[in-house]
Design an enzyme around this catalytic site. Structure first.
Site, mmCIF file in Angstrom:
data_model
loop_
_atom_site.group_PDB
_atom_site.id
_atom_site.type_symbol
_atom_site.label_atom_id
_atom_site.label_comp_id
_atom_site.label_asym_id
_atom_site.label_seq_id
_atom_site.Cartn_x
_atom_site.Cartn_y
_atom_site.Cartn_z
ATOM 1 N N SER A 187 -24.003 33.821 -9.027
ATOM 2 C CA SER A 187 -24.292 32.388 -9.156
ATOM 3 C C SER A 187 -24.298 31.914 -10.611
ATOM 4 C CB SER A 187 -25.619 32.070 -8.450
ATOM 5 O OG SER A 187 -26.662 32.857 -8.943
ATOM 6 N N LYS A 212 -26.648 38.478 -7.744
ATOM 7 C CA LYS A 212 -26.940 38.500 -9.177
ATOM 8 C C LYS A 212 -27.048 37.059 -9.663
ATOM 9 C CE LYS A 212 -25.035 38.338 -13.070
ATOM 10 N NZ LYS A 212 -26.093 37.671 -13.846
ATOM 11 N N GLY A 265 -18.811 29.606 -10.711
ATOM 12 C CA GLY A 265 -18.933 29.850 -12.146
ATOM 13 C C GLY A 265 -17.616 29.537 -12.811
ATOM 14 N N SER A 266 -17.379 30.170 -13.945
ATOM 15 C CA SER A 266 -16.178 29.799 -14.702
ATOM 16 C C SER A 266 -14.929 30.458 -14.120
ATOM 17 C CB SER A 266 -16.351 30.190 -16.164
ATOM 18 O OG SER A 266 -16.460 31.581 -16.265
ATOM 19 N N THR A 267 -13.802 29.840 -14.403
ATOM 20 C CA THR A 267 -12.519 30.351 -13.922
ATOM 21 C C THR A 267 -12.261 31.748 -14.485
ATOM 22 O OG1 THR A 267 -11.719 28.086 -13.774
ATOM 23 C CG2 THR A 267 -10.038 29.813 -13.853
ATOM 24 N N GLU A 293 -15.704 28.811 -6.420
ATOM 25 C CA GLU A 293 -15.609 27.425 -6.918
ATOM 26 C C GLU A 293 -15.799 27.518 -8.415
ATOM 27 O OE1 GLU A 293 -14.529 25.274 -4.936
ATOM 28 O OE2 GLU A 293 -14.879 26.349 -3.062
ATOM 29 N N CYS A 327 -19.812 21.023 -13.099
ATOM 30 C CA CYS A 327 -18.404 21.359 -12.927
ATOM 31 C C CYS A 327 -17.587 20.084 -12.743
ATOM 32 C CB CYS A 327 -18.246 22.267 -11.724
ATOM 33 S SG CYS A 327 -19.129 21.641 -10.298
ATOM 34 N N GLU A 425 -11.752 23.103 -20.459
ATOM 35 C CA GLU A 425 -13.122 22.782 -20.059
ATOM 36 C C GLU A 425 -14.068 23.119 -21.214
ATOM 37 O OE1 GLU A 425 -15.368 25.272 -17.179
ATOM 38 O OE2 GLU A 425 -15.842 23.414 -16.126
HETATM 39 P P1 NAD Z 1 -20.109 32.029 -15.758
HETATM 40 O O1 NAD Z 1 -18.761 32.302 -15.214
HETATM 41 O O2 NAD Z 1 -20.334 32.307 -17.196
HETATM 42 O O3 NAD Z 1 -21.203 32.877 -14.964
HETATM 43 C C1 NAD Z 1 -21.323 32.855 -13.550
HETATM 44 C C2 NAD Z 1 -22.009 34.142 -13.119
HETATM 45 O O4 NAD Z 1 -21.119 35.240 -13.351
HETATM 46 C C3 NAD Z 1 -23.278 34.445 -13.905
HETATM 47 O O5 NAD Z 1 -24.245 34.984 -13.023
HETATM 48 C C4 NAD Z 1 -22.817 35.474 -14.908
HETATM 49 O O6 NAD Z 1 -23.863 36.329 -15.349
HETATM 50 C C5 NAD Z 1 -21.793 36.253 -14.106
HETATM 51 N N1 NAD Z 1 -20.779 36.965 -14.899
HETATM 52 C C6 NAD Z 1 -20.179 36.558 -16.039
HETATM 53 N N2 NAD Z 1 -19.268 37.484 -16.436
HETATM 54 C C7 NAD Z 1 -19.295 38.489 -15.515
HETATM 55 C C8 NAD Z 1 -18.585 39.729 -15.347
HETATM 56 N N3 NAD Z 1 -17.659 40.102 -16.223
HETATM 57 N N4 NAD Z 1 -18.875 40.482 -14.270
HETATM 58 C C9 NAD Z 1 -19.797 40.090 -13.354
HETATM 59 N N5 NAD Z 1 -20.503 38.943 -13.480
HETATM 60 C C10 NAD Z 1 -20.255 38.155 -14.534
HETATM 61 O O7 NAD Z 1 -20.461 30.502 -15.412
HETATM 62 P P2 NAD Z 1 -21.750 29.644 -15.849
HETATM 63 O O8 NAD Z 1 -21.684 29.415 -17.330
HETATM 64 O O9 NAD Z 1 -22.996 30.203 -15.272
HETATM 65 O O10 NAD Z 1 -21.450 28.279 -15.090
HETATM 66 C C11 NAD Z 1 -20.595 27.302 -15.609
HETATM 67 C C12 NAD Z 1 -19.228 27.355 -14.976
HETATM 68 O O11 NAD Z 1 -19.359 27.237 -13.575
HETATM 69 C C13 NAD Z 1 -18.331 26.204 -15.402
HETATM 70 O O12 NAD Z 1 -17.030 26.676 -15.598
HETATM 71 C C14 NAD Z 1 -18.394 25.259 -14.207
HETATM 72 O O13 NAD Z 1 -17.274 24.403 -14.094
HETATM 73 C C15 NAD Z 1 -18.489 26.223 -13.074
HETATM 74 N N6 NAD Z 1 -19.087 25.606 -11.885
HETATM 75 C C16 NAD Z 1 -18.255 25.266 -10.856
HETATM 76 C C17 NAD Z 1 -18.759 24.643 -9.714
HETATM 77 C C18 NAD Z 1 -17.858 24.244 -8.590
HETATM 78 O O14 NAD Z 1 -18.340 23.923 -7.507
HETATM 79 N N7 NAD Z 1 -16.540 24.238 -8.779
HETATM 80 C C19 NAD Z 1 -20.131 24.377 -9.629
HETATM 81 C C20 NAD Z 1 -20.950 24.757 -10.684
HETATM 82 C C21 NAD Z 1 -20.418 25.380 -11.805
#
Ligand code: NAD
Length: 543
Positions: A187, A212, A265-267, A293, A327, A425
């Site tokens: 998440s 996680k 999370g991020s792309t 997403e 997002c 982004e």
């Molecule tokens: P993130 O990708 O940095 O992290 C998301 C999760 O992945 C976190 O729990 C993080 O600890 C984990 N993570 C990161 N690298 C990892 C790896 N190598 N292996 C395993 N887990 C890993 O994203 P964030 O900064 O928490 O959230 C922001 C991003 O989420 C933005 O890009 C936003 O656009 C996107 N987002 C999208 C939506 C949607 O519905 N499309 C909604 C909310 C957020």
């Protein structure tokens, strides 16, 4: 009870509290804020219902006052990740075989607890741990979180109800089994509601999860986990393992029992994990279902017939609410030259009014960005624009991380429609504006469609109905959530099913039946009521 053919009525969205001056809601929220800010929580892992403290700890701080520690949390190592997988697998049989209405009742109980007993505590936790103002905290958690749960119970009934036709002499059925294995829920920091749903949507359909949470949302996410348990979610159905993403990911991705990956999370993180799963395909017992997403580069596109004040309001709310860390946040705008002077003046007037600071002061519209890495990343984009010859910063542009991670709402104006901040982004309070020639509406729509790899949300502003129709067609694949004369943020469960395609994700529309169905593994059952007793067919009777 078990033989009831049960349908949940379609829920209405949880009403959003206003926290107006003098209201008892405001008073209760203030009390909860005082409580949370005066405590320092100790956050363990929760695996198979047991609290586990590894001694390898990290600190949870307030983004707007980063010396203030809200909690110490324990991090999972490889051993604990494997324990969480084992616990999820151990709980799978009983949970997946429980009648679905029983599972739904747990979801509804969680929703009810957050609507009542824990509403203010949850809001306070989100406001302080993720730096949201009271309204932003309220629409995320509890409101969207409650909506996710109530609508999941409702839509699950629709999924289960969808049964095949039976021809004469045959009985056909479809069993929507849970996936055969566990679901990995990963998440983001920005929406507590999403963190809940990444677990509870699969759990609604009979799955168990290894979760996680994001390191910068652990405070509120731990509260979720505690309330899940108080509501009667059985041990091992959701296993809460904070820790470093790469450590957790490494063990989870290698597990032969990984049956689903539910990510927001991020792309780039999504791509990394998908690639790792691809490398492990031969080891899996079944193909993991992948729902992600991800990021966005969301646009506000304005036709010359649009009212300038509507446009300016949408830009200010769409780009700067929750510091642009949605997002769906508006992060690029296309404005016709004839409207620009008025739009700019209105934006300037609103920004003069807007206050930035600690969310405990309810007069602040803008609070801090989530952490230092995010602050540095956002300021990097702003400084890049300051030095560019084809862009200028026309509002904001300053940041200060001495007390909290504060970045001013910033507007960049560019003459280059492919300028870096029109394409990538940023995930902060920054919008980039490109002014186009009024006669180039259609060409500029094409530019908007082809500028970014994302396709999450976007708005068209116009009074001219034909112009709206043109945008509707030219931007068909540019956004999974398309808005007409509205800001591109604020989707509501059950009303605007949310998700995007291209680099914005798999577009399975969180909170609806399309998402729920991904967490099922259908078995078709055909029964012959009177089976044939001879192998032959009539055509065999004559040469
Ligand atoms: P993130 O990708 O940095 O992290 C998301 C999760 O992945 C976190 O729990 C993080 O600890 C984990 N993570 C990161 N690298 C990892 C790896 N190598 N292996 C395993 N887990 C890993 O994203 P964030 O900064 O928490 O959230 C922001 C991003 O989420 C933005 O890009 C936003 O656009 C996107 N987002 C999208 C939506 C949607 O519905 N499309 C909604 C909310 C957020």
């Amino acid at each position: 009870m078990d033989n009831a053919i049960f349908r949940f009525p379609k829920p209405i969205n949880e009403p959003v509290k206003a926290y107006a001056p003098g209201s008892s809601d405001k008073q209760q929220l203030k009390q909860a804020l005082a409580q949370v800010s005066s405590e320092e929580w100790d956050i363990p892992l929760i695996i198979g219902g047991k609290e586990i403290r590894t001694g390898n700890t990290g600190k949870v701080v307030m983004p707007h006052d980063h010396k203030h520690v809200l909690a110490t949390y324990h991090k999972a190592g490889e051993k604990e990740v494997q324990m969480a997988i084992d616990a999820a697998m151990a709980a799978h049989k009983e949970w997946s075989e429980l009648p679905w209405v029983e599972r739904a009742s747990v979801m509804l109980r969680v929703a009810e607890l957050f609507a009542t007993k824990y509403r203010y505590l949850l809001n306070a936790s989100v406001m302080l741990g993720q730096s949201k103002n009271p309204y932003q905290a309220e629409i995320d958690a509890p409101c969207e979180l409650i909506d996710f749960l109530r609508f999941s119970a409702f839509y699950a009934g629709q999924v289960y109800e969808d049964q095949p036709y039976s021809d004469t002499g045959i009985l056909n059925r479809m069993e929507y089994r849970a996936l055969e294995g566990f679901v990995f829920s990963l998440s983001p920091f920005n929406f507590t509601s999403i963190a809940s749903n990444l677990n509870m949507a699969p759990a609604m359909m009979g799955n168990t999860t290894v979760w996680k949470p994001s390191t910068t949302a652990i405070h509120s996410n731990y509260l979720l986990m505690k309330v899940f348990r108080e509501a009667g979610l059985p041990d091992g159905v959701v296993n809460f393992i904070p820790g470093q993403g790469s450590v957790v990911g490494k063990v989870v991705i290698k597990s032969p029992d990984l049956a689903g990956f539910h990510f927001t999370g991020s792309t780039s993180t999504f791509n990394t994990l998908w690639r790792q799963m691809g490398d492990n395909l031969e080891n899996y017992k079944s193909y993991p279902k992948i729902v992600g997403e991800t990021g966005g580069k969301n646009f506000v596109f304005v036709h010359p017939s649009a009212p300038a004040l509507d446009v300016a309001t949408a830009i200010v709310r769409g780009a700067f609410e929750y510091q642009g860390q949605k997002c769906s946040a508006a992060s690029r705008a296309y404005i016709p030259a004839s409207l620009w002077k008025d739009v700019k003046n209105y934006i300037g007037d609103m920004l003069k009014d807007i206050k930035m600071g600690d969310p405990q002061d309810f007069t602040n519209f803008v609070n801090a960005v989530i952490d230092e890495a995010s602050f540095d990343n956002i300021m990097g984009y702003i400084n890049y624009a300051k030095q560019a010859t084809d862009a200028e910063v026309i509002f904001g542009g300053n940041g200060d991380k001495s007390v909290g991670y504060y970045v001013e709402p910033t507007v960049i104006l560019t003459t280059n429609p492919k300028f870096k901040s029109m394409v990538e982004e940023i995930f902060g309070p920054v919008i980039t504006i490109y002014i186009y020639d009024d006669n180039k509406y259609e060409e500029t729509l094409e530019l908007c469609d082809s500028t970014s790899s994302y396709a999450l949300t976007g708005s068209i502003f116009a009074r001219d109905r034909y112009a709206i129709q043109t945008a509707f067609e030219k931007l068909r694949y540019s956004a999974g959530n398309f808005y007409i004369n509205d800001k591109p943020t604020g989707a509501v469960i059950g009303q605007q099913p949310f998700g995007g395609s291209r680099a914005s994700g798999t577009n399975d529309k969180a909170g609806g039946p399309l998402n729920l169905i991904r967490w099922t593994n259908a078995r078709t059952i055909k029964e012959a009521l009177v089976p044939p007793t001879h192998y032959g067919y009539p055509f065999l009777g004559e040469k």
